[in-house]
Design a protein around this motif. Structure first.
Motif, short mmCIF file in Angstrom:
data_model
loop_
_atom_site.label_atom_id
_atom_site.label_comp_id
_atom_site.label_asym_id
_atom_site.label_seq_id
_atom_site.Cartn_x
_atom_site.Cartn_y
_atom_site.Cartn_z
N GLY A 102 52.25 31.81 48.86
CA GLY A 102 51.52 32.27 50.02
C GLY A 102 51.93 33.96 50.00
N SER A 103 52.64 34.40 49.05
CA SER A 103 52.92 35.60 48.75
C SER A 103 51.62 36.63 48.73
CB SER A 103 53.83 36.08 47.60
OG SER A 103 54.45 37.14 47.32
N LEU A 104 51.85 37.84 49.03
CA LEU A 104 50.97 38.91 48.92
C LEU A 104 51.70 40.01 47.84
CD1 LEU A 104 49.37 38.97 52.44
CD2 LEU A 104 48.57 37.69 50.47
N VAL A 105 52.72 39.84 47.49
CA VAL A 105 53.60 40.73 46.76
C VAL A 105 52.89 40.72 45.36
CG1 VAL A 105 55.70 41.59 45.98
CG2 VAL A 105 55.42 40.81 48.31
N PRO A 106 52.40 41.78 44.90
CA PRO A 106 51.75 41.75 43.48
C PRO A 106 52.60 41.31 42.17
CG PRO A 106 51.13 43.98 44.35
CD PRO A 106 52.24 43.14 45.41
N SER A 107 54.06 41.34 42.22
CA SER A 107 54.94 41.04 41.46
C SER A 107 55.08 39.54 41.29
CB SER A 107 56.35 41.58 41.47
OG SER A 107 56.97 41.56 42.76
N GLU A 108 54.74 38.97 42.61
CA GLU A 108 55.03 37.45 42.70
C GLU A 108 54.00 36.61 42.44
OE1 GLU A 108 58.68 38.43 46.21
OE2 GLU A 108 56.87 37.27 46.67
N LEU A 109 52.71 37.32 42.32
CA LEU A 109 51.62 36.37 42.52
C LEU A 109 51.41 35.32 41.16
CD1 LEU A 109 49.05 38.94 43.98
CD2 LEU A 109 50.55 37.35 45.22
N ASP A 110 50.71 34.45 41.16
CA ASP A 110 50.82 33.47 40.17
C ASP A 110 49.60 33.75 39.06
OD1 ASP A 110 51.59 30.94 42.34
OD2 ASP A 110 52.74 31.98 41.34
N TYR A 111 48.40 34.08 39.55
CA TYR A 111 47.37 33.99 38.81
C TYR A 111 46.70 35.38 38.93
CZ TYR A 111 48.18 29.00 38.59
OH TYR A 111 48.57 27.56 38.55
N TRP A 112 46.03 36.05 37.96
CA TRP A 112 45.20 37.28 38.07
C TRP A 112 44.08 37.07 37.14
CZ3 TRP A 112 46.76 41.62 40.56
CH2 TRP A 112 48.31 41.91 40.89
N GLY A 113 43.08 37.87 37.94
CA GLY A 113 41.83 37.96 36.99
C GLY A 113 41.73 39.08 36.14
N GLN A 114 40.40 39.31 35.38
CA GLN A 114 40.55 40.49 34.46
C GLN A 114 40.07 41.64 34.90
OE1 GLN A 114 41.43 39.97 30.85
NE2 GLN A 114 42.42 38.21 32.05
N GLY A 115 39.57 41.70 36.23
CA GLY A 115 39.44 43.00 37.25
C GLY A 115 37.64 43.38 36.77
N THR A 116 37.50 44.26 37.73
CA THR A 116 36.00 44.65 37.77
C THR A 116 36.08 46.04 38.20
OG1 THR A 116 33.75 44.52 38.75
CG2 THR A 116 35.64 43.95 40.29
N GLN A 117 35.41 47.17 37.60
CA GLN A 117 35.44 48.60 37.78
C GLN A 117 34.65 48.93 38.94
OE1 GLN A 117 37.58 50.45 36.12
NE2 GLN A 117 37.00 52.18 37.54
N VAL A 118 35.48 49.78 39.81
CA VAL A 118 34.65 50.43 40.72
C VAL A 118 35.15 51.74 40.64
CG1 VAL A 118 34.75 50.72 43.47
CG2 VAL A 118 35.06 48.58 42.42
N THR A 119 33.91 52.62 40.49
CA THR A 119 33.87 54.31 40.46
C THR A 119 33.23 54.65 41.78
OG1 THR A 119 33.89 53.93 38.04
CG2 THR A 119 33.28 56.26 39.02
N VAL A 120 33.83 55.57 42.39
CA VAL A 120 33.24 56.23 43.54
C VAL A 120 33.34 57.65 43.17
CG1 VAL A 120 33.22 56.67 45.96
CG2 VAL A 120 34.19 54.50 44.90
N SER A 121 31.98 58.20 43.05
CA SER A 121 31.79 59.50 42.64
C SER A 121 30.36 59.89 43.02
CB SER A 121 31.91 59.72 41.20
OG SER A 121 31.66 61.10 40.73
N SER A 122 30.28 61.47 43.32
CA SER A 122 28.84 61.89 43.50
C SER A 122 28.39 62.58 42.42
CB SER A 122 29.08 62.90 44.59
OG SER A 122 30.03 64.13 44.44
#
Length: 122
Positions: A102-122
Motif C-alpha cells: 500500500g506504499s506510494l513511496v517510489p523507493s518502496e514500490l515492488d514493481y515498475w513498468g518500462q515507461g511511456t514518454q510524454v513531451t509537452v511542447s509548442s
C-alpha cells in the motif's frame, strides 16, 4: 511473470490532454496500491499520483493537483492517468508502479513498468 506496460504517451501542445494507461499482469492487481511517477531529462524520479487498491483514495503531488486524475479498473487490471492542461514541465518518462504494502513511496514500490514518454511542447 509480473508485467506493467504503459501506453498513451506522445507529443502534446501546452494546454492539451493525454491519457496514459498501464496494463498489469502476473499479480493480483486489485490488491495493490498503484502509482504514477515521472522522470524529466536530467532530473530525478518524482512521484506524481497514487491510488489505493479500492480505487476510492487518490493522492497527487501539488504541481498536478486539479489537472491530473488517476483511476483504475480492477476488472480490466488497468491503471489510468488523465492529464489535462499539460505544461512543458510535465515532460518526462512516465512510469506506473505497484506495491502490495500500500506504499506510494517510489523507493518502496515492488514493481515498475518500462515507461511511456510524454513531451509537452509548442
Amino acid at each position: 511473470q509480473v508485467q506493467l506496460v504503459e501506453s498513451g504517451g506522445g507529443l502534446a501542445q501546452p494546454g492539451e490532454s493525454l491519457r496514459l494507461s498501464c496494463a498489469a499482469s502476473g499479480f493480483t492487481f486489485s490488491t495493490y496500491a498503484m502509482s504514477w511517477a515521472r522522470q524529466a531529462p536530467g532530473a530525478g524520479l518524482e512521484w506524481v499520483a497514487g491510488i489505493y487498491s479500492d480505487g476510492k483514495h487518490t493522492f497527487y503531488r501539488d504541481s498536478v493537483k486539479g489537472r491530473f486524475f488517476i483511476s483504475r479498473d480492477n476488472a480490466k487490471n488497468t491503471l489510468y492517468l488523465q492529464m489535462n492542461s499539460l505544461k512543458p514541465e510535465d515532460t518526462g518518462l512516465y512510469y506506473c508502479a505497484a506495491d502490495a504494502k500500500g506504499s506510494l513511496v517510489p523507493s518502496e514500490l515492488d514493481y515498475w513498468g518500462q515507461g511511456t514518454q510524454v513531451t509537452v511542447s509548442s
